[in-house]
Motif scaffolding. Sequence first.
Motif, short mmCIF file in Angstrom:
data_model
loop_
_atom_site.label_atom_id
_atom_site.label_comp_id
_atom_site.label_asym_id
_atom_site.label_seq_id
_atom_site.Cartn_x
_atom_site.Cartn_y
_atom_site.Cartn_z
N THR A 91 33.27 52.24 40.34
CA THR A 91 34.31 51.07 40.29
C THR A 91 35.49 51.65 39.62
O THR A 91 35.37 52.59 38.90
CB THR A 91 34.00 50.16 39.07
N GLN A 120 41.48 48.57 45.04
CA GLN A 120 40.59 48.46 43.97
C GLN A 120 39.27 48.50 44.51
O GLN A 120 38.92 47.54 45.51
CB GLN A 120 40.81 47.29 43.07
N THR A 122 35.22 47.54 43.34
CA THR A 122 34.47 47.08 42.21
C THR A 122 33.06 46.89 42.70
O THR A 122 32.61 45.94 43.62
CB THR A 122 35.12 45.56 41.42
#
Length: 125
Positions: A91, A120, A122
């Motif tokens: 992450t 991003q 995650t």
Amino acid sequence: EVQLQASGGGLVQTGGSLRLSCVVSGLTFDDIAIAWFRQVPGEERKAVSCLSIYDGSTYFADTVKGRFTISSDNAMKTVYLQMDSLKPEDTANYFCATDTKRDRPLYNLSAYDYWGRGTQVTVSS
């Protein structure tokens, strides 16, 4: 104008896969190296994987060896980071960057002179 457009991030469960893409414009693609770095809040940006378009050499951080693959479509001026067997510790915000000077090791942050915005990733446990 040099632009790096990164995409492909998202939310995935542990063990899942994602493929990041970085489209490069404004540079002669054959003359560069491209890297993926990642960063979590409060920590330094670290090299994940790098690819030298001009000589084909690669670098993978120990933490991703055997799970991540880097490749390119030179005609499309795009570099891909295939991320398999993802773990929560993957992450981070992932950035692509290009090295046009070619005078430092691929994993060296200071070698990279153009950066894209992050995407991003995650990984949920």
